[in-house]
Design a protein around this motif. Structure first.
Motif, short mmCIF file in Angstrom:
data_model
loop_
_atom_site.label_atom_id
_atom_site.label_comp_id
_atom_site.label_asym_id
_atom_site.label_seq_id
_atom_site.Cartn_x
_atom_site.Cartn_y
_atom_site.Cartn_z
N PRO A 55 0.79 -1.23 0.00
CA PRO A 55 0.00 0.00 0.00
C PRO A 55 0.82 1.28 0.00
O PRO A 55 0.35 2.31 -0.48
CB PRO A 55 -0.83 -0.12 1.28
N GLU A 56 2.07 1.24 0.51
CA GLU A 56 2.86 2.46 0.59
C GLU A 56 3.30 2.98 -0.77
O GLU A 56 3.70 4.15 -0.88
CB GLU A 56 4.10 2.21 1.46
N VAL A 57 3.22 2.13 -1.78
CA VAL A 57 3.62 2.54 -3.13
C VAL A 57 2.45 3.22 -3.85
O VAL A 57 2.66 4.14 -4.65
CB VAL A 57 4.14 1.33 -3.92
N TRP A 58 1.25 2.77 -3.56
CA TRP A 58 0.06 3.29 -4.25
C TRP A 58 -0.47 4.50 -3.50
O TRP A 58 -1.57 4.48 -2.91
CB TRP A 58 -0.99 2.19 -4.35
N THR A 59 0.29 5.59 -3.53
CA THR A 59 -0.06 6.77 -2.75
C THR A 59 0.15 8.03 -3.59
O THR A 59 0.94 8.05 -4.53
CB THR A 59 0.83 6.87 -1.49
N PRO A 60 -0.53 9.13 -3.23
CA PRO A 60 -0.37 10.38 -3.98
C PRO A 60 1.07 10.87 -4.09
O PRO A 60 1.46 11.36 -5.16
CB PRO A 60 -1.27 11.36 -3.20
N PRO A 61 1.92 10.78 -3.04
CA PRO A 61 3.30 11.24 -3.23
C PRO A 61 4.05 10.47 -4.31
O PRO A 61 4.86 11.06 -5.05
CB PRO A 61 3.94 11.02 -1.85
N VAL A 62 3.79 9.17 -4.43
CA VAL A 62 4.44 8.38 -5.48
C VAL A 62 3.85 8.74 -6.84
O VAL A 62 4.58 8.88 -7.83
CB VAL A 62 4.31 6.87 -5.20
N TYR A 63 2.54 8.90 -6.90
CA TYR A 63 1.93 9.31 -8.18
C TYR A 63 2.49 10.66 -8.63
O TYR A 63 2.72 10.88 -9.83
CB TYR A 63 0.41 9.42 -8.04
#
Length: 213
Positions: free
Chosen positions: A153-161
């Motif tokens: 879940p930590e990858v699928w986040t607004p900062p990564v996007y």
């Protein structure tokens, strides 16, 4: 790690911690060709510049390189991988696809490295994408291929996007297998134009996101 054949005859592994396969049961190569290579548009680019989040077993890279070789296109490929598989796992899956490519990568496997030939340049960085920075570089295509939002879940986040948006040049494209509502909304919130595209192998839809030109 258990080596498993997929529906198109290519091989994959199941991650012992996440409890998920690295590729869909329908086909590792099939997904690489249909979603990442063709869904992004990289198959028609004379000099594709690609970033992959989640290098995994190298299947997306191998398939993209094979197509670029056929067209005489130079492939510039950059990737981030937080947890490289053991070398024997990479060998089990990548070597049958491209023995020459496996032989070039194997001596460097396990850490960050760069390999360059007349046909391609591959730069792989071993770190979490949360700790990675684009450093001003612009890419044309993003293969967004981590484990699922449930498992990672930590990858699928607004900062990564936002990192992916900033990495892409105007008009650039991101493709991913997840069509979860929060993924679509998260990508749209950072500025992407988001659409569902036809899936394959039991997957009804995939996702394509474009940075406005």
């Amino acid at each position: 790690m258990e080596v498993r054949p997929t529906g198109d005859g290519s091989l994959s592994l199941r991650h012992p911690v996440h409890g998920e396969g690295y590729h869909p049961a329908a086909g590792a190569v099939g997904q690489a060709e249909r979603l990442y290579l063709r869904g992004s548009g990289a198959h028609a680019d004379a000099r594709p510049r690609i970033f992959e989040l989640g290098f995994g077993l190298g299947v997306n890279f191998a398939v993209t390189l094979r197509h670029a070789r056929r067209r005489g296109a130079f492939l510039d490929y950059r990737a981030v991988e937080a947890q490289p598989v053991p070398l024997e796992g990479l060998e089990a899956v990548l070597r049958p696809l491209d023995p020459e490519l496996f032989a070039r990568i194997a001596p460097h496997w396990g850490g960050s490295f760069a390999v360059a030939t007349r046909e391609f340049r591959l730069r792989l960085e071993v770190l979490r994408v949360q700790d990675w920075s684009p450093a001003g570089e612009r890419i044309r295509y993003v293969y967004f291929d981590p484990f699922s939002p449930r498992a990672d879940p930590e990858v699928w986040t607004p900062p990564v996007y936002r990192k992916m948006f900033d990495l892409l040049e105007p008009g650039g494209t991101l493709v991913t297998y997840s069509v979860a509502g929060r993924v679509r909304r998260g990508l749209a919130d950072v500025g992407f134009g988001v659409e569902r595209i036809p899936g394959w192998g039991g997957k009804r839809h995939w996702l394509r996101a474009r940075r406005p030109a």
